[in-house]
Structure formats: C-alpha cells, structure tokens
Design a protein around this motif. Structure first.
Motif, PDB file in Angstrom:
ATOM      1  N   GLY A 120       0.815  -1.210   0.000  1.00 52.29           N
ATOM      2  CA  GLY A 120       0.000   0.000   0.000  1.00 52.29           C
ATOM      3  C   GLY A 120       0.849   1.260   0.000  1.00 52.29           C
ATOM      4  O   GLY A 120       0.549   2.218  -0.724  1.00 52.29           O
ATOM      5  N   CYS A 121       1.917   1.264   0.789  1.00 55.01           N
ATOM      6  CA  CYS A 121       2.809   2.431   0.825  1.00 55.01           C
ATOM      7  C   CYS A 121       3.468   2.660  -0.531  1.00 55.01           C
ATOM      8  O   CYS A 121       3.634   3.808  -0.967  1.00 55.01           O
ATOM      9  CB  CYS A 121       3.879   2.239   1.900  1.00 55.01           C
ATOM     10  SG  CYS A 121       3.253   2.314   3.596  1.00 55.01           S
ATOM     11  N   LEU A 122       3.855   1.570  -1.193  1.00 50.05           N
ATOM     12  CA  LEU A 122       4.444   1.693  -2.523  1.00 50.05           C
ATOM     13  C   LEU A 122       3.439   2.320  -3.491  1.00 50.05           C
ATOM     14  O   LEU A 122       3.795   3.181  -4.313  1.00 50.05           O
ATOM     15  CB  LEU A 122       4.889   0.332  -3.026  1.00 50.05           C
ATOM     16  CG  LEU A 122       5.450   0.280  -4.448  1.00 50.05           C
ATOM     17  CD1 LEU A 122       6.672   1.187  -4.597  1.00 50.05           C
ATOM     18  CD2 LEU A 122       5.799  -1.157  -4.846  1.00 50.05           C
ATOM     19  N   ALA A 123       2.182   1.888  -3.390  1.00 48.73           N
ATOM     20  CA  ALA A 123       1.144   2.454  -4.255  1.00 48.73           C
ATOM     21  C   ALA A 123       0.960   3.948  -3.985  1.00 48.73           C
ATOM     22  O   ALA A 123       0.825   4.751  -4.922  1.00 48.73           O
ATOM     23  CB  ALA A 123      -0.171   1.711  -4.047  1.00 48.73           C
ATOM     24  N   ASN A 179      -4.177   0.197   4.707  1.00 49.22           N
ATOM     25  CA  ASN A 179      -3.295   1.255   4.201  1.00 49.22           C
ATOM     26  C   ASN A 179      -3.906   2.009   3.034  1.00 49.22           C
ATOM     27  O   ASN A 179      -3.948   3.241   3.018  1.00 49.22           O
ATOM     28  CB  ASN A 179      -1.942   0.662   3.807  1.00 49.22           C
ATOM     29  CG  ASN A 179      -0.901   1.723   3.529  1.00 49.22           C
ATOM     30  OD1 ASN A 179      -0.773   2.205   2.412  1.00 49.22           O
ATOM     31  ND2 ASN A 179      -0.148   2.109   4.543  1.00 49.22           N
ATOM     32  N   LEU A 180      -4.411   1.283   2.037  1.00 49.43           N
ATOM     33  CA  LEU A 180      -4.941   1.935   0.838  1.00 49.43           C
ATOM     34  C   LEU A 180      -6.237   2.689   1.115  1.00 49.43           C
ATOM     35  O   LEU A 180      -6.540   3.677   0.435  1.00 49.43           O
ATOM     36  CB  LEU A 180      -5.179   0.903  -0.262  1.00 49.43           C
ATOM     37  CG  LEU A 180      -3.945   0.355  -0.970  1.00 49.43           C
ATOM     38  CD1 LEU A 180      -4.357  -0.602  -2.079  1.00 49.43           C
ATOM     39  CD2 LEU A 180      -3.081   1.486  -1.542  1.00 49.43           C
ATOM     40  N   LEU A 181      -7.023   2.239   2.104  1.00 50.68           N
ATOM     41  CA  LEU A 181      -8.290   2.895   2.405  1.00 50.68           C
ATOM     42  C   LEU A 181      -8.143   3.989   3.455  1.00 50.68           C
ATOM     43  O   LEU A 181      -9.144   4.494   3.962  1.00 50.68           O
ATOM     44  CB  LEU A 181      -9.324   1.862   2.867  1.00 50.68           C
ATOM     45  CG  LEU A 181      -9.794   0.879   1.793  1.00 50.68           C
ATOM     46  CD1 LEU A 181     -10.736  -0.158   2.392  1.00 50.68           C
ATOM     47  CD2 LEU A 181     -10.462   1.612   0.639  1.00 50.68           C
ATOM     48  N   ASN A 182      -6.917   4.332   3.765  1.00 52.96           N
ATOM     49  CA  ASN A 182      -6.655   5.403   4.734  1.00 52.96           C
ATOM     50  C   ASN A 182      -6.149   6.639   3.983  1.00 52.96           C
ATOM     51  O   ASN A 182      -4.997   6.685   3.564  1.00 52.96           O
ATOM     52  CB  ASN A 182      -5.615   4.948   5.753  1.00 52.96           C
ATOM     53  CG  ASN A 182      -5.402   5.979   6.851  1.00 52.96           C
ATOM     54  OD1 ASN A 182      -6.049   7.027   6.877  1.00 52.96           O
ATOM     55  ND2 ASN A 182      -4.505   5.676   7.765  1.00 52.96           N
ATOM     56  N   PRO A 183      -6.992   7.657   3.809  1.00 57.06           N
ATOM     57  CA  PRO A 183      -6.547   8.837   3.056  1.00 57.06           C
ATOM     58  C   PRO A 183      -5.399   9.571   3.742  1.00 57.06           C
ATOM     59  O   PRO A 183      -4.650  10.297   3.095  1.00 57.06           O
ATOM     60  CB  PRO A 183      -7.807   9.706   2.985  1.00 57.06           C
ATOM     61  CG  PRO A 183      -8.649   9.269   4.130  1.00 57.06           C
ATOM     62  CD  PRO A 183      -8.380   7.798   4.283  1.00 57.06           C
ATOM     63  N   LYS A 184      -5.245   9.368   5.052  1.00 56.43           N
ATOM     64  CA  LYS A 184      -4.144  10.017   5.761  1.00 56.43           C
ATOM     65  C   LYS A 184      -2.797   9.541   5.229  1.00 56.43           C
ATOM     66  O   LYS A 184      -1.817  10.295   5.246  1.00 56.43           O
ATOM     67  CB  LYS A 184      -4.239   9.722   7.258  1.00 56.43           C
ATOM     68  CG  LYS A 184      -5.429  10.359   7.955  1.00 56.43           C
ATOM     69  CD  LYS A 184      -5.405  10.055   9.437  1.00 56.43           C
ATOM     70  CE  LYS A 184      -6.580  10.691  10.163  1.00 56.43           C
ATOM     71  NZ  LYS A 184      -6.564  10.393  11.604  1.00 56.43           N
TER      72      LYS A 184
END
Length: 213
Positions: free
Chosen positions: A48-51, A127-132
C-alpha cells in the motif's frame, strides 16, 4: 541530495516507529497467527505504501486534498473497513475458541496460505483505504526535495527509504510479538488481545470517520 535523503530518513524513522494502526495490525497478527502472518500483514502495508508513493510521484494524491468528495469517499470506506476489522476481532474474542480451548488436533507444520493471504489483504486494505497515508506522502516528501531534483525519481527514492525502514521495523515488531505469543499461550491472553485490538480498530475507524481534510 544525500543530505536531503538522510534528513528524510531520520524524520521518517521517527514517524514509522510511532505506534499507530499499521504497527498494531502487525503486532496483533504476529501474536495470533505467528511471525509468518505478521510479515504477510506487513507486506500488505508495504504494498500500500508503494502504491501511495507511486501515486504521489505522478501527482494523483493531490486529488485527495483538491477534492473533498474523493477524500470523504476514501475516508468513509476506510472507516467502514476498520470497523469491520474491529467488530470481527471482538466477535472472535467472544465466540471463537482460542487455540488452547479448541479440541486437541495435530497442528500443521506448514503455515496456512489462506491465513497469510487474509493477513496480506488486511494490511493492504487498512493502508490503501486510509486517506491520511496519501496525504502523509504528499505533504511530507516535498518538504525534503531539493529544488533542482527530478520529482518522480526523488519521490520514488524517498518512498524506497520509507519502505526499507518500515520493513525493518515490522520485522522487529513481528519477531517480538510472535515470541510473546509463543510464550503466553493462555486462552485468556489471546482473547484479551483480540478485545484490545478490536476496540482499537473501532477507535481508529471513529477517528477517521469524524476527521476532516
């Protein structure tokens, strides 16, 4: 560039080691499913962080701050997902027998791929669903970028630094947590851990739901 990268690495390390949702997920999964499960959750988070890093490099994360609709949609979806994780943990603590309470059966020597895949999905989804997370990358990375540096390459360099630090941190957390889970096999401890993480996930969901960009 070297100075900027080192400065970013120091700041990112402090942020990454601050207790938060991702660390809690790796901690809980490592205790309940062993280190393999914890590392699977960590791999989902890193993916997710990479995305988010790639999205920042091409300017997509700017949509989160420019469009209230995009931010709110992702925020509500993320809150719903966290609430589901929290309620699922509380349900397991209340309903499902803990490992030592279950009928005695021969435990498999090979990790269950389904459990690892579920842990990976949980890490990726939180991770991906967290806009923060997107706002974090978009707001933090440019502060350390030299004026004459290429945006895409520098953003990906900083993302790689962040991923390496996170991987090392989750490796340590998963190792310590799985060792703790092996030492403390009492059903009461496992149940209490599920209760704590369930309430924590619901707290994160509530915080994400009421937050404004």
């Amino acid at each position: 560039m070297i100075t900027a990268a080192l400065t970013f690495a120091g700041v990112a390390m402090l942020i990454n080691m601050t207790p938060g949702l991702d660390t809690l997920l790796v901690l809980r999964t490592s205790i309940s499913d062993g280190r393999t499960g914890g590392l699977a959750a960590a791999l989902g988070i890193l993916t997710g962080c990479l995305a988010w890093g790639l999205a920042t490099a091409v300017g997509l994360t700017a949509v989160l701050t420019a469009s209230h609709l995009a931010y709110d949609t992702l925020r509500i979806c993320g809150a719903a997902y966290l609430a589901w994780l929290g309620l699922s943990a509380l349900w397991r603590a209340w309903r499902k027998p803990m490992p030592d309470e279950a009928p005695a059966v021969e435990r498999p020597t090979v990790p269950d791929p389904r459990g690892q895949w579920a842990a990976f999905r949980a890490g990726l989804g939180t991770n991906l669903l967290n806009p923060k997370a997107g706002v974090f990358y978009m707001s933090l990375l440019p502060q350390f970028m030299p004026d004459d540096a290429p945006v895409f390459g520098t953003t990906m360099l900083f993302t790689a630094i962040d991923l390496i630090e996170l991987a090392l941190w989750y490796w340590l957390v998963s190792g310590a947590a799985s060792a703790l889970g092996e030492r403390i096999k009492r059903p009461g401890f496992r149940r209490r851990m599920e209760q704590i993480t369930g309430v924590a996930f619901l707290g994160f969901a509530t915080n994400l739901l009421v937050e404004r960009p």
